[in-house]
Scaffold this active site. Structure first.
Site, PDB file in Angstrom:
ATOM      1  CE  LYS A   1      -3.520   5.214  -1.525  1.00 21.88           C
ATOM      2  NZ  LYS A   1      -4.465   5.769  -2.546  1.00 21.88           N
TER       3      LYS A   1
ATOM      4  CB  ILE B   1     -10.417   9.357   6.855  1.00 26.44           C
ATOM      5  CG1 ILE B   1      -9.127  10.174   6.035  1.00 26.44           C
ATOM      6  CG2 ILE B   1     -11.724  10.249   6.832  1.00 26.44           C
ATOM      7  CD1 ILE B   1      -9.444  10.141   4.838  1.00 26.44           C
TER       8      ILE B   1
ATOM      9  CE1 TYR C   1      -3.894   2.253   0.767  1.00 23.03           C
ATOM     10  CE2 TYR C   1      -2.421   3.316   2.356  1.00 23.03           C
ATOM     11  CZ  TYR C   1      -3.752   3.334   1.438  1.00 23.03           C
ATOM     12  OH  TYR C   1      -4.397   4.384   1.591  1.00 23.03           O
TER      13      TYR C   1
HETATM   14  P1  NAP Z   1     -13.361   2.818   1.116  1.00 21.53           P
HETATM   15  O1  NAP Z   1     -14.510   3.358   2.157  1.00 21.53           O
HETATM   16  O2  NAP Z   1     -12.862   1.544   1.221  1.00 21.53           O
HETATM   17  O3  NAP Z   1     -14.095   3.132  -0.417  1.00 21.53           O
HETATM   18  C1  NAP Z   1     -13.309   2.660  -1.440  1.00 21.53           C
HETATM   19  C2  NAP Z   1     -13.976   3.198  -2.732  1.00 21.53           C
HETATM   20  O4  NAP Z   1     -13.298   2.914  -4.126  1.00 21.53           O
HETATM   21  C3  NAP Z   1     -15.199   2.365  -2.960  1.00 21.53           C
HETATM   22  O5  NAP Z   1     -16.422   3.219  -3.556  1.00 21.53           O
HETATM   23  C4  NAP Z   1     -15.069   1.185  -3.804  1.00 21.53           C
HETATM   24  O6  NAP Z   1     -16.300   0.634  -4.407  1.00 21.53           O
HETATM   25  C5  NAP Z   1     -14.110   1.746  -4.629  1.00 21.53           C
HETATM   26  N1  NAP Z   1     -13.058   0.908  -5.165  1.00 21.53           N
HETATM   27  C6  NAP Z   1     -12.387  -0.006  -4.637  1.00 21.53           C
HETATM   28  N2  NAP Z   1     -11.771  -0.827  -5.640  1.00 21.53           N
HETATM   29  C7  NAP Z   1     -12.053  -0.411  -6.787  1.00 21.53           C
HETATM   30  C8  NAP Z   1     -11.828  -0.858  -8.100  1.00 21.53           C
HETATM   31  N3  NAP Z   1     -10.777  -1.718  -8.517  1.00 21.53           N
HETATM   32  N4  NAP Z   1     -12.472  -0.062  -9.064  1.00 21.53           N
HETATM   33  C9  NAP Z   1     -13.384   0.920  -8.788  1.00 21.53           C
HETATM   34  N5  NAP Z   1     -13.576   1.215  -7.592  1.00 21.53           N
HETATM   35  C10 NAP Z   1     -13.053   0.662  -6.691  1.00 21.53           C
HETATM   36  O7  NAP Z   1     -12.071   3.765   1.077  1.00 21.53           O
HETATM   37  P2  NAP Z   1     -11.802   5.113   1.745  1.00 21.53           P
HETATM   38  O8  NAP Z   1     -11.369   5.255   2.880  1.00 21.53           O
HETATM   39  O9  NAP Z   1     -12.806   6.185   1.143  1.00 21.53           O
HETATM   40  O10 NAP Z   1     -10.569   5.470   0.775  1.00 21.53           O
HETATM   41  C11 NAP Z   1     -10.528   6.415  -0.346  1.00 21.53           C
HETATM   42  C12 NAP Z   1      -9.143   6.705  -0.895  1.00 21.53           C
HETATM   43  O11 NAP Z   1      -8.652   7.478   0.189  1.00 21.53           O
HETATM   44  C13 NAP Z   1      -8.423   5.501  -1.340  1.00 21.53           C
HETATM   45  O12 NAP Z   1      -7.411   6.021  -2.122  1.00 21.53           O
HETATM   46  C14 NAP Z   1      -7.382   5.531   0.143  1.00 21.53           C
HETATM   47  O13 NAP Z   1      -6.201   4.819  -0.125  1.00 21.53           O
HETATM   48  C15 NAP Z   1      -7.475   7.065   0.466  1.00 21.53           C
HETATM   49  N6  NAP Z   1      -7.182   7.004   1.842  1.00 21.53           N
HETATM   50  C16 NAP Z   1      -7.926   6.517   3.137  1.00 21.53           C
HETATM   51  C17 NAP Z   1      -7.589   6.683   4.390  1.00 21.53           C
HETATM   52  C18 NAP Z   1      -8.651   6.217   5.290  1.00 21.53           C
HETATM   53  O14 NAP Z   1      -8.049   6.288   6.506  1.00 21.53           O
HETATM   54  N7  NAP Z   1      -9.726   5.733   5.212  1.00 21.53           N
HETATM   55  C19 NAP Z   1      -6.324   7.393   4.654  1.00 21.53           C
HETATM   56  C20 NAP Z   1      -5.491   7.847   3.519  1.00 21.53           C
HETATM   57  C21 NAP Z   1      -5.887   7.597   2.421  1.00 21.53           C
HETATM   58  P3  NAP Z   1     -16.413  -1.004  -4.848  1.00 21.53           P
HETATM   59  O15 NAP Z   1     -15.817  -1.703  -3.637  1.00 21.53           O
HETATM   60  O16 NAP Z   1     -17.941  -0.921  -5.200  1.00 21.53           O
HETATM   61  O17 NAP Z   1     -15.549  -1.091  -6.119  1.00 21.53           O
END
Ligand code: NAP
Length: 251
Positions: free
Chosen positions: A163, A192, A159
């Site tokens: 990034k 988050i 991961y």
């Molecule tokens: P999440 O709640 O798991 O949501 C992920 C989203 O991406 C969902 O809409 C999922 O829908 C979609 N997705 C996953 N794999 C996919 C694929 N192969 N094709 C198309 N859509 C896909 O994650 P989140 O926390 O909102 O994270 C969003 C972004 O923020 C990510 O890039 C993550 O690395 C980054 N981020 C998150 C955090 C955190 O603490 N949450 C911190 C830093 C950065 P489906 O499963 O239906 O495809």
């Protein structure tokens, strides 16, 4: 004079839940036209599709980011839907994470993480920048990275690498597209509360909060505020940067 977002069309990958859902909600509220993709429909997507006021400005299509054919098809369909508006913005937000010590972490899982988070973002940027360049108007690409891309984290090697790669993509693409007034930036959030971070237990979350100068976890809205700024004309001189939003935990 207030900037008008009508006719500005923004693509949000992974816009079905979590951070992507918060971005789509805010962009629709501000008057943007929004295309979102994810692998499956979610209650949020259904809610917007049923809303008579919003559905005319919202397009959702199933797309597995990381699959080249899928990405090209989605971007084509989305550009067709937007017609003359073309594509103003791309938010590479779709991402997956899985934790495990690398020595015992299956290669297939590392490959999946790199394929979705990094190759998928490259595929999207390639397809969308083609449309943007043909349109000849200013544009915005925002890559949702993570502080883990520069800081690393125990058990998140693939991961972290995905990034860090995304931040490299940001810098290179900013140089490539700058002359055409298309800016490219990364946002690097700390933790988050979404489904992705739900594997952290309360003790781990408490520890992160204790180490955070601002004394709380970032909310999706904290990230959305920066997305809105980067999309605005006020951010037109800002490109090639990775901007950290983590309450100071990595300072
Ligand atoms: P999440 O709640 O798991 O949501 C992920 C989203 O991406 C969902 O809409 C999922 O829908 C979609 N997705 C996953 N794999 C996919 C694929 N192969 N094709 C198309 N859509 C896909 O994650 P989140 O926390 O909102 O994270 C969003 C972004 O923020 C990510 O890039 C993550 O690395 C980054 N981020 C998150 C955090 C955190 O603490 N949450 C911190 C830093 C950065 P489906 O499963 O239906 O495809």
């Amino acid at each position: 004079m207030q900037e008008t977002q009508a006719h500005k069309h923004v693509i949000v990958t992974g816009g079905s839940r979590g951070l992507g859902e918060a971005m789509v909600r805010s962009l629709l509220e501000k008057g943007y036209r929004v295309s979102a993709c994810s692998r499956s429909r979610s209650p949020f997507v259904e809610e917007v599709e049923k809303d008579a006021n919003l559905r005319c400005r919202f397009f959702w299509h199933a797309c597995s980011v990381g699959e080249s054919e899928d990405v090209q098809q989605f971007v084509r369909a989305s550009a067709e839907w937007a017609g003359e508006d073309g594509i103003y913005g791309l938010i590479n937000n779709a991402g997956v994470a899985k934790a495990g010590i690398l020595a015992t972490f299956p290669d297939v899982e590392s490959e999946r993480i790199i394929q979705v988070n990094l190759i998928g973002a490259i595929q999207m940027a390639r397809a969308v920048s083609g449309v943007m360049l043909r349109g000849g108007k200013p544009g915005r690409i925002i890559n949702i990275s993570s502080i883990i891309g520069s800081r690393g984290y125990n058990g998140l090697a693939a991961y972290s690498a995905s990034k860090a790669g995304m931040d490299g993509l940001t810098r290179a693409l900013a140089r490539e597209l700058g002359r055409r007034a298309i800016t490219v930036n990364s946002i690097a959030p700390g933790y988050i509360r979404t489904e992705m971070s739900s594997t952290l237990d309360d003790q781990q979350l408490d520890q992160i909060v204790r180490r955070t100068p601002l004394g709380r976890l970032a909310s999706a809205e904290d990230i959305v505020g920066l997305v809105n700024f980067l999309l605005s004309s006020e951010a037109s001189m800002l490109t090639g940067q990775t901007i950290t939003v983590d309450g100071g935990v990595s300072c």
